[in-house]
Design a protein around this motif. Structure first.
Motif, PDB file in Angstrom:
ATOM      1  N   LYS A  32     -36.493-118.799-129.508  1.00 14.03           N
ATOM      2  CA  LYS A  32     -35.690-120.020-129.521  1.00 14.03           C
ATOM      3  C   LYS A  32     -36.260-121.060-128.555  1.00 14.03           C
ATOM      4  O   LYS A  32     -36.339-122.247-128.879  1.00 14.03           O
ATOM      5  CB  LYS A  32     -34.240-119.692-129.154  1.00 14.03           C
ATOM      6  CG  LYS A  32     -33.276-120.845-129.407  1.00 14.03           C
ATOM      7  CD  LYS A  32     -31.846-120.464-129.083  1.00 14.03           C
ATOM      8  CE  LYS A  32     -31.270-119.547-130.133  1.00 14.03           C
ATOM      9  NZ  LYS A  32     -29.808-119.337-129.921  1.00 14.03           N
TER      10      LYS A  32
ATOM     11  N   GLU B  90     -30.017-129.426-131.618  1.00 12.76           N
ATOM     12  CA  GLU B  90     -28.595-129.034-131.574  1.00 12.76           C
ATOM     13  C   GLU B  90     -28.372-127.607-132.086  1.00 12.76           C
ATOM     14  O   GLU B  90     -27.589-126.846-131.516  1.00 12.76           O
ATOM     15  CB  GLU B  90     -27.742-130.005-132.396  1.00 12.76           C
ATOM     16  CG  GLU B  90     -26.259-129.662-132.350  1.00 12.76           C
ATOM     17  CD  GLU B  90     -25.423-130.530-133.269  1.00 12.76           C
ATOM     18  OE1 GLU B  90     -24.188-130.419-133.216  1.00 12.76           O
ATOM     19  OE2 GLU B  90     -26.007-131.311-134.046  1.00 12.76           O
ATOM     20  N   ASP B  91     -29.064-127.248-133.156  1.00 11.91           N
ATOM     21  CA  ASP B  91     -28.847-125.921-133.734  1.00 11.91           C
ATOM     22  C   ASP B  91     -29.418-124.799-132.873  1.00 11.91           C
ATOM     23  O   ASP B  91     -29.050-123.627-133.032  1.00 11.91           O
ATOM     24  CB  ASP B  91     -29.461-125.855-135.139  1.00 11.91           C
ATOM     25  CG  ASP B  91     -30.955-126.154-135.131  1.00 11.91           C
ATOM     26  OD1 ASP B  91     -31.351-127.139-134.470  1.00 11.91           O
ATOM     27  OD2 ASP B  91     -31.727-125.433-135.774  1.00 11.91           O
TER      28      ASP B  91
END
Length: 210
Positions: A5, A200-201
């Motif tokens: 991520k 944002e995700d």
């Protein structure tokens, strides 16, 4: 936050802004150093307004030192804490002239020995002027790192240590600029602009705002 991520977040920030830099106006390491000293608790816009008038007339250690304290204050009096900053800049210029042949040292210890230069300022100069993979953590970067959970820490020093540890080498030169710009324009303090955020995700902030 896991490695995958983090890597995607940094990749998106890089794709959006491949060649980021500071919003302070400068054309030499010395000009950058003085601008960063002046920028403490002040906006880059405000500093640029002052240095855009100062630098055409005095942009070397000797030239600014020759202005003297009161002469320098005339150029920077619109900047917050200008009295203290003027003293620091004049003394910094004196040291640069007499101890460093008017050259800004590419050395952390020597930089941090200059008046008005702490770790954050040294990190900015080493990164932006000399290409070191340093990460200067200001209030924006501290907020973004903790809010997104990219690198969490209770102090700016701990956030810096965590960023240095978890940011892959290929991103370290530019991550300071990406995070400060993200905090300045998107992940702002009071009401983050989550709806227009390109990560944002991936962000792990629990209280996202549309």
């Amino acid at each position: 936050m896991n490695k995958t991520k983090r890597y995607e977040i940094l990749t998106r920030l890089r794709d959006d802004n491949p060649h980021p830099t500071t919003e302070l106006n400068f054309s030499s390491p010395f000009e950058l150093l003085i601008a960063v000293i002046l920028s403490a608790q002040s906006t880059d816009v405000g500093v640029n307004k002052a240095t855009d008038k100062l630098y055409p007339l005095a942009n070397t250690p000797a030239a600014i030192y020759a202005l003297g304290l009161e002469g320098l204050k005339e150029y920077i009096k619109t900047i917050g804490l200008f009295n203290a900053k003027a003293k620091n800049v004049i003394e910094t210029c004196r040291i640069l002239v007499h101890q460093h042949n008017s050259i800004v040292p590419a050395n952390r210890e020597a930089l941090e020995a200059l008046p008005g230069v702490g770790r954050k300022t040294a990190n900015v100069v080493l990164n932006t002027a000399f290409g070191w993979p340093t990460i200067a953590v200001d209030t924006h970067i501290y907020r973004v790192s903790n809010r997104t959970k990219l690198a969490m820490g209770k102090t700016v020093e701990k956030v810096e240590d965590k960023l240095i540890k978890v940011i892959p080498a290929e991103f370290k030169i530019d991550v300071h600029h990406w995070l400060i710009l993200h905090g300045r324009y998107t992940c702002i303090a009071r009401k983050p602009r989550c709806g227009s955020c390109l990560i944002e995700d991936l962000c792990e902030y629990k209280d996202k705002v549309e």
